[in-house]
Design a protein around this motif. Structure first.
Motif, PDB file in Angstrom:
ATOM      1  N   MET A 112      14.954   1.014  -4.550  1.00 23.41           N
ATOM      2  CA  MET A 112      14.024   0.690  -5.641  1.00 23.41           C
ATOM      3  C   MET A 112      13.132   1.878  -5.979  1.00 23.41           C
ATOM      4  O   MET A 112      12.823   2.141  -7.135  1.00 23.41           O
ATOM      5  CB  MET A 112      13.172  -0.529  -5.259  1.00 23.41           C
ATOM      6  N   ALA A 113      12.716   2.593  -4.952  1.00 20.96           N
ATOM      7  CA  ALA A 113      11.850   3.760  -5.190  1.00 20.96           C
ATOM      8  C   ALA A 113      12.572   4.759  -6.091  1.00 20.96           C
ATOM      9  O   ALA A 113      11.980   5.314  -7.028  1.00 20.96           O
ATOM     10  CB  ALA A 113      11.462   4.407  -3.865  1.00 20.96           C
ATOM     11  N   GLN A 114      13.865   4.943  -5.835  1.00 19.26           N
ATOM     12  CA  GLN A 114      14.629   5.895  -6.659  1.00 19.26           C
ATOM     13  C   GLN A 114      14.838   5.349  -8.067  1.00 19.26           C
ATOM     14  O   GLN A 114      14.689   6.075  -9.046  1.00 19.26           O
ATOM     15  CB  GLN A 114      15.969   6.186  -5.992  1.00 19.26           C
ATOM     16  N   GLU A 115      15.153   4.056  -8.155  1.00 18.80           N
ATOM     17  CA  GLU A 115      15.358   3.454  -9.479  1.00 18.80           C
ATOM     18  C   GLU A 115      14.093   3.533 -10.331  1.00 18.80           C
ATOM     19  O   GLU A 115      14.160   3.711 -11.537  1.00 18.80           O
ATOM     20  CB  GLU A 115      15.776   1.980  -9.332  1.00 18.80           C
ATOM     21  N   MET A 116      12.943   3.403  -9.688  1.00 23.69           N
ATOM     22  CA  MET A 116      11.678   3.419 -10.449  1.00 23.69           C
ATOM     23  C   MET A 116      11.169   4.829 -10.708  1.00 23.69           C
ATOM     24  O   MET A 116      10.124   5.003 -11.324  1.00 23.69           O
ATOM     25  CB  MET A 116      10.605   2.658  -9.666  1.00 23.69           C
ATOM     26  N   GLY A 117      11.863   5.824 -10.175  1.00 22.40           N
ATOM     27  CA  GLY A 117      11.423   7.204 -10.387  1.00 22.40           C
ATOM     28  C   GLY A 117      10.198   7.571  -9.561  1.00 22.40           C
ATOM     29  O   GLY A 117       9.450   8.488  -9.918  1.00 22.40           O
ATOM     30  N   ALA A 118       9.969   6.849  -8.445  1.00 21.48           N
ATOM     31  CA  ALA A 118       8.834   7.182  -7.585  1.00 21.48           C
ATOM     32  C   ALA A 118       9.075   8.532  -6.909  1.00 21.48           C
ATOM     33  O   ALA A 118      10.215   8.894  -6.615  1.00 21.48           O
ATOM     34  CB  ALA A 118       8.637   6.098  -6.532  1.00 21.48           C
ATOM     35  N   ARG A 119       8.000   9.267  -6.687  1.00 24.08           N
ATOM     36  CA  ARG A 119       8.128  10.555  -6.004  1.00 24.08           C
ATOM     37  C   ARG A 119       8.013  10.381  -4.493  1.00 24.08           C
ATOM     38  O   ARG A 119       8.401  11.251  -3.729  1.00 24.08           O
ATOM     39  CB  ARG A 119       7.001  11.487  -6.455  1.00 24.08           C
ATOM     40  N   ARG A 120       7.403   9.248  -4.132  1.00 23.21           N
ATOM     41  CA  ARG A 120       7.077   9.066  -2.722  1.00 23.21           C
ATOM     42  C   ARG A 120       7.133   7.577  -2.398  1.00 23.21           C
ATOM     43  O   ARG A 120       6.841   6.750  -3.268  1.00 23.21           O
ATOM     44  CB  ARG A 120       5.644   9.589  -2.538  1.00 23.21           C
ATOM     45  N   ILE A 121       7.497   7.253  -1.174  1.00 16.65           N
ATOM     46  CA  ILE A 121       7.361   5.859  -0.723  1.00 16.65           C
ATOM     47  C   ILE A 121       6.699   5.875   0.641  1.00 16.65           C
ATOM     48  O   ILE A 121       7.015   6.718   1.481  1.00 16.65           O
ATOM     49  CB  ILE A 121       8.717   5.111  -0.685  1.00 16.65           C
ATOM     50  N   GLU A 122       5.762   4.960   0.799  1.00 11.54           N
ATOM     51  CA  GLU A 122       5.139   4.815   2.107  1.00 11.54           C
ATOM     52  C   GLU A 122       5.778   3.590   2.750  1.00 11.54           C
ATOM     53  O   GLU A 122       5.621   2.478   2.251  1.00 11.54           O
ATOM     54  CB  GLU A 122       3.634   4.623   1.918  1.00 11.54           C
ATOM     55  N   VAL A 123       6.531   3.824   3.797  1.00 10.38           N
ATOM     56  CA  VAL A 123       7.154   2.736   4.545  1.00 10.38           C
ATOM     57  C   VAL A 123       6.232   2.464   5.730  1.00 10.38           C
ATOM     58  O   VAL A 123       6.190   3.225   6.687  1.00 10.38           O
ATOM     59  CB  VAL A 123       8.564   3.154   5.037  1.00 10.38           C
ATOM     60  N   ALA A 124       5.469   1.399   5.621  1.00 14.16           N
ATOM     61  CA  ALA A 124       4.462   1.122   6.654  1.00 14.16           C
ATOM     62  C   ALA A 124       4.844  -0.138   7.397  1.00 14.16           C
ATOM     63  O   ALA A 124       4.853  -1.231   6.822  1.00 14.16           O
ATOM     64  CB  ALA A 124       3.088   0.967   6.005  1.00 14.16           C
ATOM     65  N   ILE A 125       5.186  -0.003   8.662  1.00 14.57           N
ATOM     66  CA  ILE A 125       5.379  -1.205   9.468  1.00 14.57           C
ATOM     67  C   ILE A 125       3.984  -1.796   9.667  1.00 14.57           C
ATOM     68  O   ILE A 125       3.020  -1.066   9.930  1.00 14.57           O
ATOM     69  CB  ILE A 125       6.011  -0.898  10.847  1.00 14.57           C
ATOM     70  N   VAL A 126       3.906  -3.099   9.512  1.00 13.23           N
ATOM     71  CA  VAL A 126       2.591  -3.764   9.497  1.00 13.23           C
ATOM     72  C   VAL A 126       1.713  -3.317  10.681  1.00 13.23           C
ATOM     73  O   VAL A 126       2.171  -3.188  11.808  1.00 13.23           O
ATOM     74  CB  VAL A 126       2.780  -5.304   9.496  1.00 13.23           C
ATOM     75  N   GLN A 127       0.460  -3.068  10.381  1.00 16.30           N
ATOM     76  CA  GLN A 127      -0.541  -2.731  11.401  1.00 16.30           C
ATOM     77  C   GLN A 127      -1.457  -3.948  11.521  1.00 16.30           C
ATOM     78  O   GLN A 127      -1.722  -4.623  10.517  1.00 16.30           O
ATOM     79  CB  GLN A 127      -1.354  -1.511  10.959  1.00 16.30           C
ATOM     80  N   PHE A 128      -1.948  -4.186  12.709  1.00 19.34           N
ATOM     81  CA  PHE A 128      -2.711  -5.423  12.897  1.00 19.34           C
ATOM     82  C   PHE A 128      -4.208  -5.173  12.985  1.00 19.34           C
ATOM     83  O   PHE A 128      -4.732  -4.780  14.033  1.00 19.34           O
ATOM     84  CB  PHE A 128      -2.176  -6.170  14.126  1.00 19.34           C
ATOM     85  N   TYR A 129      -4.848  -5.392  11.856  1.00 19.32           N
ATOM     86  CA  TYR A 129      -6.310  -5.303  11.720  1.00 19.32           C
ATOM     87  C   TYR A 129      -6.758  -6.454  10.838  1.00 19.32           C
ATOM     88  O   TYR A 129      -5.996  -6.936   9.997  1.00 19.32           O
ATOM     89  CB  TYR A 129      -6.720  -3.985  11.043  1.00 19.32           C
ATOM     90  N   GLY A 130      -8.002  -6.842  10.968  1.00 20.52           N
ATOM     91  CA  GLY A 130      -8.573  -7.851  10.071  1.00 20.52           C
ATOM     92  C   GLY A 130      -7.752  -9.137  10.085  1.00 20.52           C
ATOM     93  O   GLY A 130      -7.340  -9.643  11.129  1.00 20.52           O
ATOM     94  N   TRP A 131      -7.475  -9.653   8.900  1.00 20.37           N
ATOM     95  CA  TRP A 131      -6.770 -10.934   8.758  1.00 20.37           C
ATOM     96  C   TRP A 131      -5.393 -10.905   9.422  1.00 20.37           C
ATOM     97  O   TRP A 131      -4.909 -11.907   9.943  1.00 20.37           O
ATOM     98  CB  TRP A 131      -6.621 -11.255   7.265  1.00 20.37           C
ATOM     99  N   ALA A 132      -4.740  -9.745   9.387  1.00 21.21           N
ATOM    100  CA  ALA A 132      -3.379  -9.641   9.922  1.00 21.21           C
ATOM    101  C   ALA A 132      -3.305 -10.064  11.394  1.00 21.21           C
ATOM    102  O   ALA A 132      -2.248 -10.515  11.867  1.00 21.21           O
ATOM    103  CB  ALA A 132      -2.871  -8.212   9.778  1.00 21.21           C
ATOM    104  N   MET A 133      -4.423  -9.950  12.120  1.00 14.47           N
ATOM    105  CA  MET A 133      -4.422 -10.341  13.543  1.00 14.47           C
ATOM    106  C   MET A 133      -4.019 -11.808  13.711  1.00 14.47           C
ATOM    107  O   MET A 133      -3.475 -12.201  14.728  1.00 14.47           O
ATOM    108  CB  MET A 133      -5.819 -10.136  14.152  1.00 14.47           C
ATOM    109  N   LYS A 134      -4.315 -12.619  12.680  1.00 15.88           N
ATOM    110  CA  LYS A 134      -3.969 -14.052  12.757  1.00 15.88           C
ATOM    111  C   LYS A 134      -2.464 -14.277  12.671  1.00 15.88           C
ATOM    112  O   LYS A 134      -1.984 -15.370  12.938  1.00 15.88           O
ATOM    113  CB  LYS A 134      -4.598 -14.795  11.564  1.00 15.88           C
ATOM    114  N   ASN A 135      -1.751 -13.250  12.194  1.00 17.26           N
ATOM    115  CA  ASN A 135      -0.326 -13.428  11.903  1.00 17.26           C
ATOM    116  C   ASN A 135       0.567 -12.563  12.777  1.00 17.26           C
ATOM    117  O   ASN A 135       1.688 -12.222  12.380  1.00 17.26           O
ATOM    118  CB  ASN A 135      -0.082 -13.118  10.419  1.00 17.26           C
ATOM    119  N   ARG A 136       0.055 -12.217  13.944  1.00 17.45           N
ATOM    120  CA  ARG A 136       0.841 -11.302  14.775  1.00 17.45           C
ATOM    121  C   ARG A 136       2.183 -11.903  15.190  1.00 17.45           C
ATOM    122  O   ARG A 136       3.200 -11.220  15.216  1.00 17.45           O
ATOM    123  CB  ARG A 136       0.043 -10.841  15.998  1.00 17.45           C
TER     124      ARG A 136
END
Ligand code: SF4
Ligand code: FES
Length: 362
Positions: free
Chosen positions: A169-193
């Motif tokens: 999708m990044a290539q199809e949309m002509g993006a120059r960069r993609i950030e692939v971030a595996i979820v980090q657990f801070y704030g609300w995300a801690m509830k969904n570990r």
């Protein structure tokens, strides 16, 4: 003159309001009400102070920054101050006309988030029906207007299988960069570990896939990668060092070294309502608390890697090891590393049946 270098980047959290309800939201459990948000005039002053202090890049974030009616005025003010402006958005709330106005106001760059790579999954993870279709429309307008685009895909147990599609999708949309971030657990995300934590196999597969894609897409797409914390052996260089190159401003004006800093109870943060950004950056004891390496304890103090990762993340050290000056428990040398591994296994075992707890702005 102080030996502390000036910040290069500033993240302005314009608001906590957001139409999406992502379970991995890293914003604090207590969100700021709209009435407490900084005004257009406050932000305009802060942008001028930031540029004067040495900040080069401004990231406009949230919540969803497009929920601020004055977003175009804020972009114009930032550009007039001489800052490079990046809008971090889900796309919801942006029309073609609004994007054109932002372009005229001088917006330099857009970072668009992806919750999933098809409508069914993206809308389920974002908790917003029709969100994916809307986002694809916005991506089209971004391309037509000609904004440089970065995609940001937060990946976890439930959508990691779509990583190859995210790269396409990044290539199809002509993006120059993609950030692939595996979820980090801070704030609300801690509830969904349990529901979100990838398995060890998923984490390893993602690493291999990113390494391969970096080779095959060299020169076409830049891939930034944030690996899975709980399955790692060494920690990330969080914020590139506390009070080192960047700062965050919360919607109410509190100035923070990182988005989770408020979880460290003994630190007192100052606000741009009362003080200049310069005074806060150089003189707030909270910013000086973990600068450099004088604060380090063993095993970090005598570790050969301390200049590489700076001991990892202070907020994660507090959350898992109970001490913000301890080594980040991601590290194999941390006494709390085994505890973190055991937590990952326990969450993974629960994960199959765990329900998502959505984050709604009330
Ligand atoms: Fe980094 Fe500290 Fe671990 Fe060394 S002991 S690798 S400095 S976290
Ligand atoms: Fe606070 Fe890493 S999130 S130091």
């Amino acid at each position: 003159m102080s030996r502390i270098p000036p910040p290069m980047a500033m993240l302005a959290e314009l608001t906590h309001r957001c139409p999406l309800a992502c379970p991995y939201c890293s914003n604090p459990l207590e969100l700021e009400a709209q009435e407490r948000e900084l005004s257009t005039e406050d932000w305009t002053r802060v942008f001028a102070e930031a540029a004067e202090l040495g900040v080069l890049q401004l990231h406009l974030s949230g919540g969803e920054p497009a929920t601020r009616r004055d977003l175009t005025d804020l972009v114009r003010a930032a550009r007039e101050a001489g800052l490079y402006t990046n809008l971090i958005t889900s796309g919801i709330g942006l029309t073609r006309r609004r994007l054109e106005e932002l372009d005229t106001a001088g917006l330099d760059h857009v970072q668009l988030s992806l919750q999933g790579m098809d409508a069914e999954l993206a809308d389920r993870i974002g908790g917003y029906k029709g969100g994916f279709a809307r986002k694809m429309q916005v991506a089209g307008w971004i391309g037509e207007i000609g904004f440089p685009l970065t995609l940001n895909a937060v990946l976890h147990r439930q959508n990691l299988h779509q990583l190859p599609r995210a790269l396409e999708m990044a290539q199809e949309m002509g993006a120059r960069r993609i950030e692939v971030a595996i979820v980090q657990f801070y704030g609300w995300a801690m509830k969904n570990r349990a529901a979100l934590m990838p398995t060890r196999e998923q984490a390893r597969e993602a690493e291999a896939l990113v390494a391969e894609a970096r080779e095959s897409l060299k020169g076409k797409l830049v891939i930034d990668f944030v690996p899975a914390d709980y399955h790692g052996d060494y920690p990330k260089r969080c914020m590139n060092g506390w009070g080192s190159v960047g700062l965050n401003i919360a919607p109410d004006g509190l100035v923070l070294p990182c988005h989770a800093a408020r979880t460290i109870p003994h630190l007192e943060f100052w606000t741009v309502r009362d003080r200049s950004l310069r005074e806060i950056w150089y003189d707030n004891p909270a910013f000086n608390a973990y600068r450099g390496d004088d604060w380090m304890k063993e095993p970090c103090r005598s570790c050969e890697r301390k200049a590489i990762d700076l001991g990892g993340c202070r907020c994660q050290a507090l959350a898992i090891a109970g001490d913000p000056a301890a080594a980040d428990p991601v590290c194999v040398k941390s006494p709390a590393h085994a505890k973190m591994r055991a937590m990952a296994e326990a969450f993974n075992a629960e994960g199959e049946s765990a329900e998502l707890t959505y984050r709604h702005y009330a």
